[in-house]
Each structure stands twice: as structure tokens, then as C-alpha cells.
Design a protein around this motif. Sequence first.
Motif, PDB file in Angstrom:
ATOM      1  N   LYS A  51       0.845  -1.193   0.000  1.00  0.00           N
ATOM      2  CA  LYS A  51       0.000   0.000   0.000  1.00  0.00           C
ATOM      3  C   LYS A  51       0.878   1.240   0.000  1.00  0.00           C
ATOM      4  O   LYS A  51       2.083   1.184   0.270  1.00  0.00           O
ATOM      5  CB  LYS A  51      -0.956   0.001   1.184  1.00  0.00           C
ATOM      6  CG  LYS A  51      -0.297  -0.185   2.509  1.00  0.00           C
ATOM      7  CD  LYS A  51      -1.310  -0.387   3.607  1.00  0.00           C
ATOM      8  CE  LYS A  51      -0.547  -0.655   4.900  1.00  0.00           C
ATOM      9  NZ  LYS A  51      -1.403  -0.811   6.028  1.00  0.00           N
ATOM     10  N   ALA A  52       0.278   2.372  -0.315  1.00  0.00           N
ATOM     11  CA  ALA A  52       1.006   3.620  -0.543  1.00  0.00           C
ATOM     12  C   ALA A  52       1.829   4.072   0.655  1.00  0.00           C
ATOM     13  O   ALA A  52       2.931   4.593   0.489  1.00  0.00           O
ATOM     14  CB  ALA A  52       0.035   4.724  -0.961  1.00  0.00           C
ATOM     15  N   ASP A  53       1.326   3.876   1.855  1.00  0.00           N
ATOM     16  CA  ASP A  53       2.064   4.383   3.015  1.00  0.00           C
ATOM     17  C   ASP A  53       3.311   3.557   3.327  1.00  0.00           C
ATOM     18  O   ASP A  53       4.068   3.892   4.230  1.00  0.00           O
ATOM     19  CB  ASP A  53       1.160   4.532   4.239  1.00  0.00           C
ATOM     20  CG  ASP A  53       0.573   3.228   4.746  1.00  0.00           C
ATOM     21  OD1 ASP A  53       0.871   2.158   4.180  1.00  0.00           O
ATOM     22  OD2 ASP A  53      -0.201   3.286   5.721  1.00  0.00           O
ATOM     23  N   GLU A  54       3.563   2.519   2.566  1.00  0.00           N
ATOM     24  CA  GLU A  54       4.795   1.749   2.712  1.00  0.00           C
ATOM     25  C   GLU A  54       5.930   2.327   1.860  1.00  0.00           C
ATOM     26  O   GLU A  54       7.056   1.859   1.936  1.00  0.00           O
ATOM     27  CB  GLU A  54       4.554   0.286   2.338  1.00  0.00           C
ATOM     28  CG  GLU A  54       3.612  -0.416   3.303  1.00  0.00           C
ATOM     29  CD  GLU A  54       3.274  -1.830   2.881  1.00  0.00           C
ATOM     30  OE1 GLU A  54       3.886  -2.350   1.931  1.00  0.00           O
ATOM     31  OE2 GLU A  54       2.387  -2.417   3.508  1.00  0.00           O
ATOM     32  N   SER A  84       3.315  -1.943 -10.762  1.00  0.00           N
ATOM     33  CA  SER A  84       2.643  -3.078 -11.375  1.00  0.00           C
ATOM     34  C   SER A  84       1.728  -3.716 -10.339  1.00  0.00           C
ATOM     35  O   SER A  84       2.080  -3.794  -9.163  1.00  0.00           O
ATOM     36  CB  SER A  84       3.691  -4.097 -11.857  1.00  0.00           C
ATOM     37  OG  SER A  84       3.070  -5.197 -12.444  1.00  0.00           O
ATOM     38  N   ALA A  85       0.569  -4.144 -10.773  1.00  0.00           N
ATOM     39  CA  ALA A  85      -0.388  -4.745  -9.857  1.00  0.00           C
ATOM     40  C   ALA A  85      -1.073  -5.927 -10.521  1.00  0.00           C
ATOM     41  O   ALA A  85      -1.267  -5.941 -11.730  1.00  0.00           O
ATOM     42  CB  ALA A  85      -1.422  -3.715  -9.441  1.00  0.00           C
ATOM     43  N   LEU A 103      -6.047   1.155  -4.646  1.00  0.00           N
ATOM     44  CA  LEU A 103      -4.707   0.968  -4.081  1.00  0.00           C
ATOM     45  C   LEU A 103      -3.635   1.420  -5.068  1.00  0.00           C
ATOM     46  O   LEU A 103      -2.654   2.064  -4.687  1.00  0.00           O
ATOM     47  CB  LEU A 103      -4.475  -0.489  -3.687  1.00  0.00           C
ATOM     48  CG  LEU A 103      -5.259  -0.999  -2.482  1.00  0.00           C
ATOM     49  CD1 LEU A 103      -4.978  -2.484  -2.263  1.00  0.00           C
ATOM     50  CD2 LEU A 103      -4.908  -0.203  -1.236  1.00  0.00           C
ATOM     51  N   VAL A 104      -3.827   1.097  -6.331  1.00  0.00           N
ATOM     52  CA  VAL A 104      -2.881   1.514  -7.372  1.00  0.00           C
ATOM     53  C   VAL A 104      -2.874   3.035  -7.467  1.00  0.00           C
ATOM     54  O   VAL A 104      -1.811   3.668  -7.512  1.00  0.00           O
ATOM     55  CB  VAL A 104      -3.235   0.876  -8.733  1.00  0.00           C
ATOM     56  CG1 VAL A 104      -2.307   1.387  -9.825  1.00  0.00           C
ATOM     57  CG2 VAL A 104      -3.185  -0.647  -8.648  1.00  0.00           C
ATOM     58  N   GLU A 105      -4.044   3.645  -7.475  1.00  0.00           N
ATOM     59  CA  GLU A 105      -4.149   5.102  -7.564  1.00  0.00           C
ATOM     60  C   GLU A 105      -3.516   5.779  -6.345  1.00  0.00           C
ATOM     61  O   GLU A 105      -2.902   6.838  -6.471  1.00  0.00           O
ATOM     62  CB  GLU A 105      -5.600   5.540  -7.732  1.00  0.00           C
ATOM     63  CG  GLU A 105      -6.202   5.156  -9.070  1.00  0.00           C
ATOM     64  CD  GLU A 105      -5.462   5.773 -10.251  1.00  0.00           C
ATOM     65  OE1 GLU A 105      -5.001   6.934 -10.146  1.00  0.00           O
ATOM     66  OE2 GLU A 105      -5.327   5.090 -11.272  1.00  0.00           O
ATOM     67  N   ALA A 106      -3.648   5.179  -5.171  1.00  0.00           N
ATOM     68  CA  ALA A 106      -3.042   5.749  -3.964  1.00  0.00           C
ATOM     69  C   ALA A 106      -1.519   5.727  -4.053  1.00  0.00           C
ATOM     70  O   ALA A 106      -0.846   6.669  -3.620  1.00  0.00           O
ATOM     71  CB  ALA A 106      -3.512   4.996  -2.725  1.00  0.00           C
ATOM     72  N   VAL A 107      -0.952   4.672  -4.628  1.00  0.00           N
ATOM     73  CA  VAL A 107       0.498   4.588  -4.819  1.00  0.00           C
ATOM     74  C   VAL A 107       0.952   5.675  -5.789  1.00  0.00           C
ATOM     75  O   VAL A 107       1.932   6.387  -5.537  1.00  0.00           O
ATOM     76  CB  VAL A 107       0.916   3.190  -5.314  1.00  0.00           C
ATOM     77  CG1 VAL A 107       2.347   3.176  -5.828  1.00  0.00           C
ATOM     78  CG2 VAL A 107       0.745   2.162  -4.198  1.00  0.00           C
ATOM     79  N   SER A 144       1.650   1.086 -14.524  1.00  0.00           N
ATOM     80  CA  SER A 144       1.783   2.523 -14.607  1.00  0.00           C
ATOM     81  C   SER A 144       3.209   2.891 -14.243  1.00  0.00           C
ATOM     82  O   SER A 144       3.831   2.225 -13.450  1.00  0.00           O
ATOM     83  CB  SER A 144       0.828   3.236 -13.640  1.00  0.00           C
ATOM     84  OG  SER A 144      -0.503   2.979 -13.991  1.00  0.00           O
ATOM     85  N   ALA A 145       3.696   3.941 -14.827  1.00  0.00           N
ATOM     86  CA  ALA A 145       5.039   4.411 -14.481  1.00  0.00           C
ATOM     87  C   ALA A 145       4.965   5.900 -14.198  1.00  0.00           C
ATOM     88  O   ALA A 145       4.397   6.645 -14.980  1.00  0.00           O
ATOM     89  CB  ALA A 145       6.000   4.143 -15.638  1.00  0.00           C
ATOM     90  N   ALA A 146       5.488   6.298 -13.081  1.00  0.00           N
ATOM     91  CA  ALA A 146       5.579   7.727 -12.767  1.00  0.00           C
ATOM     92  C   ALA A 146       7.006   8.135 -13.103  1.00  0.00           C
ATOM     93  O   ALA A 146       7.952   7.592 -12.560  1.00  0.00           O
ATOM     94  CB  ALA A 146       5.259   7.973 -11.292  1.00  0.00           C
ATOM     95  N   ARG A 147       7.146   9.072 -14.005  1.00  0.00           N
ATOM     96  CA  ARG A 147       8.474   9.508 -14.429  1.00  0.00           C
ATOM     97  C   ARG A 147       8.761  10.868 -13.830  1.00  0.00           C
ATOM     98  O   ARG A 147       7.958  11.774 -13.920  1.00  0.00           O
ATOM     99  CB  ARG A 147       8.551   9.582 -15.942  1.00  0.00           C
ATOM    100  CG  ARG A 147       8.330   8.248 -16.578  1.00  0.00           C
ATOM    101  CD  ARG A 147       8.767   8.253 -18.032  1.00  0.00           C
ATOM    102  NE  ARG A 147       8.542   6.967 -18.614  1.00  0.00           N
ATOM    103  CZ  ARG A 147       9.347   5.931 -18.479  1.00  0.00           C
ATOM    104  NH1 ARG A 147      10.431   6.043 -17.768  1.00  0.00           N
ATOM    105  NH2 ARG A 147       9.086   4.779 -19.053  1.00  0.00           N
TER     106      ARG A 147
END
Length: 70
Positions: free
Chosen positions: A7-10, A28-29, A37-41, A64-67
Motif C-alpha cells: 500500500k502507498a504508506d509503505e 505493477s499490480a 490501491l494503485v491510484e493511492a500509490v 503505470s510508471a511515474a516519471r
Amino acid sequence: FGVLIGKADEIDESWFENGRTIRSVGVSAGASTPEFLVEAVIERLMVLSNRTASVERQEKGRQSAARSAV
């Protein structure tokens, strides 16, 4: 380096500190992972990049990739 999170808070801010320049982060999920959960990450990564990251989505593989230079 690679890190498995649930999860995102990790996501640890220290991964992006100490002069590290991060050019891309892959997310990747599995098919059973709830979209929220993916959107929170992705949102957490955006916050850590001060909203300078861009998001590229590949829905077929649900990746998804955040660049960014975080």
C-alpha cells in the motif's frame, strides 16, 4: 533497486533522498488488486515528486510508471 509494497504508506521518503535522482518508477499490480490501491500509490509518488512526475499508463498490462527527477 526494487521494493515490494502492499500500500502507498509503505513508500519510504528516504528512498528518494540523499541526492538520488530517480528517473522512473514502475508500478505493477495483479488483476485482483483494487484500483484505489494503485491510484493511492501513484498519488503518493506524485506528492513525493512535488507534482513534477508524469504518469504513463499501460492499461492492458495494468502497469503505470511515474516519471520524474525526484
